[in-house]
Write a protein that holds these residues in place. Sequence first.
Motif, PDB file in Angstrom:
ATOM      1  N   TYR A   6       0.800  -1.070   0.126  1.00 40.95           N
ATOM      2  CA  TYR A   6       0.074   0.192   0.057  1.00 40.95           C
ATOM      3  C   TYR A   6       0.956   1.023  -0.084  1.00 40.95           C
ATOM      4  O   TYR A   6       1.502   1.554   1.050  1.00 40.95           O
ATOM      5  N   PRO A   7       1.132   1.774  -1.269  1.00 44.84           N
ATOM      6  CA  PRO A   7       2.288   3.070  -1.339  1.00 44.84           C
ATOM      7  C   PRO A   7       1.442   4.287  -1.147  1.00 44.84           C
ATOM      8  O   PRO A   7       0.098   4.340  -1.514  1.00 44.84           O
ATOM      9  N   GLY A   8       2.349   5.225  -0.712  1.00 44.02           N
ATOM     10  CA  GLY A   8       1.841   6.586  -0.786  1.00 44.02           C
ATOM     11  C   GLY A   8       2.813   7.532  -0.065  1.00 44.02           C
ATOM     12  O   GLY A   8       3.884   7.089   0.341  1.00 44.02           O
ATOM     13  N   THR A   9       2.576   8.780   0.011  1.00 46.82           N
ATOM     14  CA  THR A   9       3.243   9.710   0.706  1.00 46.82           C
ATOM     15  C   THR A   9       3.031   9.891   2.373  1.00 46.82           C
ATOM     16  O   THR A   9       3.832  10.021   3.148  1.00 46.82           O
ATOM     17  N   PHE A  10       1.707   9.728   2.531  1.00 46.02           N
ATOM     18  CA  PHE A  10       0.970   9.519   4.090  1.00 46.02           C
ATOM     19  C   PHE A  10       1.620  10.727   4.827  1.00 46.02           C
ATOM     20  O   PHE A  10       2.332  10.388   5.583  1.00 46.02           O
ATOM     21  N   ASP A  11       1.169  12.029   4.388  1.00 47.44           N
ATOM     22  CA  ASP A  11       1.942  13.204   4.917  1.00 47.44           C
ATOM     23  C   ASP A  11       0.758  14.061   5.652  1.00 47.44           C
ATOM     24  O   ASP A  11       0.537  15.270   4.987  1.00 47.44           O
ATOM     25  N   PRO A  12      -0.057  13.522   6.605  1.00 45.38           N
ATOM     26  CA  PRO A  12       0.062  12.281   7.400  1.00 45.38           C
ATOM     27  C   PRO A  12      -0.736  11.188   7.030  1.00 45.38           C
ATOM     28  O   PRO A  12      -1.814  11.640   6.156  1.00 45.38           O
ATOM     29  N   ILE A  13      -0.795  10.139   7.710  1.00 49.08           N
ATOM     30  CA  ILE A  13      -1.705   9.022   7.402  1.00 49.08           C
ATOM     31  C   ILE A  13      -3.015   9.372   8.168  1.00 49.08           C
ATOM     32  O   ILE A  13      -2.865  10.213   8.991  1.00 49.08           O
ATOM     33  N   THR A  14      -4.213   9.146   7.209  1.00 47.40           N
ATOM     34  CA  THR A  14      -5.539   9.612   7.945  1.00 47.40           C
ATOM     35  C   THR A  14      -6.637   8.569   8.150  1.00 47.40           C
ATOM     36  O   THR A  14      -6.083   7.510   7.810  1.00 47.40           O
ATOM     37  N   TYR A  15      -7.453   8.696   8.760  1.00 52.98           N
ATOM     38  CA  TYR A  15      -8.481   7.690   8.997  1.00 52.98           C
ATOM     39  C   TYR A  15      -9.024   6.999   7.759  1.00 52.98           C
ATOM     40  O   TYR A  15      -9.448   5.835   7.422  1.00 52.98           O
ATOM     41  N   GLY A  16      -9.006   7.851   6.393  1.00 56.02           N
ATOM     42  CA  GLY A  16      -9.305   7.390   5.195  1.00 56.02           C
ATOM     43  C   GLY A  16      -8.122   6.260   4.735  1.00 56.02           C
ATOM     44  O   GLY A  16      -8.477   5.292   4.085  1.00 56.02           O
ATOM     45  N   HIS A  17      -6.944   6.417   4.831  1.00 56.79           N
ATOM     46  CA  HIS A  17      -5.983   5.538   4.740  1.00 56.79           C
ATOM     47  C   HIS A  17      -6.172   4.329   5.375  1.00 56.79           C
ATOM     48  O   HIS A  17      -5.941   3.167   5.065  1.00 56.79           O
ATOM     49  N   ILE A  18      -6.241   4.458   6.834  1.00 59.86           N
ATOM     50  CA  ILE A  18      -6.543   3.397   7.542  1.00 59.86           C
ATOM     51  C   ILE A  18      -7.585   2.522   7.129  1.00 59.86           C
ATOM     52  O   ILE A  18      -7.667   1.371   7.426  1.00 59.86           O
ATOM     53  N   ASP A  19      -9.006   3.139   6.699  1.00 49.55           N
ATOM     54  CA  ASP A  19      -9.988   2.442   6.286  1.00 49.55           C
ATOM     55  C   ASP A  19      -9.791   1.463   5.248  1.00 49.55           C
ATOM     56  O   ASP A  19      -9.794   0.443   4.868  1.00 49.55           O
ATOM     57  N   VAL A  20      -8.799   1.979   4.027  1.00 50.73           N
ATOM     58  CA  VAL A  20      -8.354   1.325   3.022  1.00 50.73           C
ATOM     59  C   VAL A  20      -7.431   0.190   3.545  1.00 50.73           C
ATOM     60  O   VAL A  20      -7.644  -0.976   2.968  1.00 50.73           O
ATOM     61  N   LEU A  21      -6.575   0.443   4.416  1.00 56.66           N
ATOM     62  CA  LEU A  21      -5.592  -0.347   4.911  1.00 56.66           C
ATOM     63  C   LEU A  21      -6.509  -1.630   5.520  1.00 56.66           C
ATOM     64  O   LEU A  21      -6.262  -2.957   5.196  1.00 56.66           O
ATOM     65  N   GLU A  22      -7.430  -1.446   6.366  1.00 57.22           N
ATOM     66  CA  GLU A  22      -8.274  -2.795   6.947  1.00 57.22           C
ATOM     67  C   GLU A  22      -8.993  -3.258   6.080  1.00 57.22           C
ATOM     68  O   GLU A  22      -9.106  -4.572   6.060  1.00 57.22           O
ATOM     69  N   ARG A  23      -9.256  -2.551   4.795  1.00 51.30           N
ATOM     70  CA  ARG A  23     -10.080  -3.333   3.884  1.00 51.30           C
ATOM     71  C   ARG A  23      -9.185  -4.234   3.158  1.00 51.30           C
ATOM     72  O   ARG A  23      -9.273  -5.403   2.881  1.00 51.30           O
TER      73      ARG A  23
END
Length: 162
Positions: A6-23
């Motif tokens: 799961y690549p990205g800049t993550f500046d910063p990581i958000t709840y949206g990224h975490i939602d994608v990660l959990e899926r």
Amino acid sequence: MKIAIYPGTFDPITYGHIDVLERAMEIFDKVIIAVARNSAKQPLFSDDERVEMIHEVVKKYGKNVAVDGFDGLLVEYAASKRAVAIVRGLRAVSDFEYEFQMALTNRKLAKKLMTVFLMPHEKYTYLNSSLVREIAMHGGDVRDFVPPSVARRLRKKAKELS
Ligand code: COA
């Protein structure tokens, strides 16, 4: 073992990224969050800070999630990790063109590597890291958008920069 990046800049990581990660964790045995070091963006947080912040947030998932920084081509990094897929979040139609271009280019470079698009919950469709940074740097409340540890680091950064 099916590994996804799961690549990205993550500046910063958000709840949206975490939602994608959990899926993604529902589909793959292991997900490696790959923080781009050579991003064209000028990140607010350093490479190490972004990796550290994500560690703090995802350690609760255990061994199925790893965090790493990467340089160079994503497809080469994915091959070095024996990943079968790249995961990207697709929030709105506006994401599509950029994602389509990246996915097709990556496929040209690495035929077997799949790009998998996952839709975060609709409550996160408007969210991105730039907005979160902007709100935080103006002293606004970002607790609805990022985990508490990230909100704390944003507050600290805002103080340092003021
Ligand atoms: N929730 C909230 N925000 C999200 C999100 C989600 N689910 N998914 C994406 N975003 C936001 C990010 O916060 C970011 O916002 P910002 O632009 O305001 O900071 C934006 O969408 C896109 O960022 P991100 O998903 O982190 O991707 P990116 O575009 O920064 O990263 C790389 C792109 C790093 C994956 C890509 O440049 C790359 O692969 N680089 C390596 C070199 C390479 O191989 N290049 C060839 C690629 S074809």
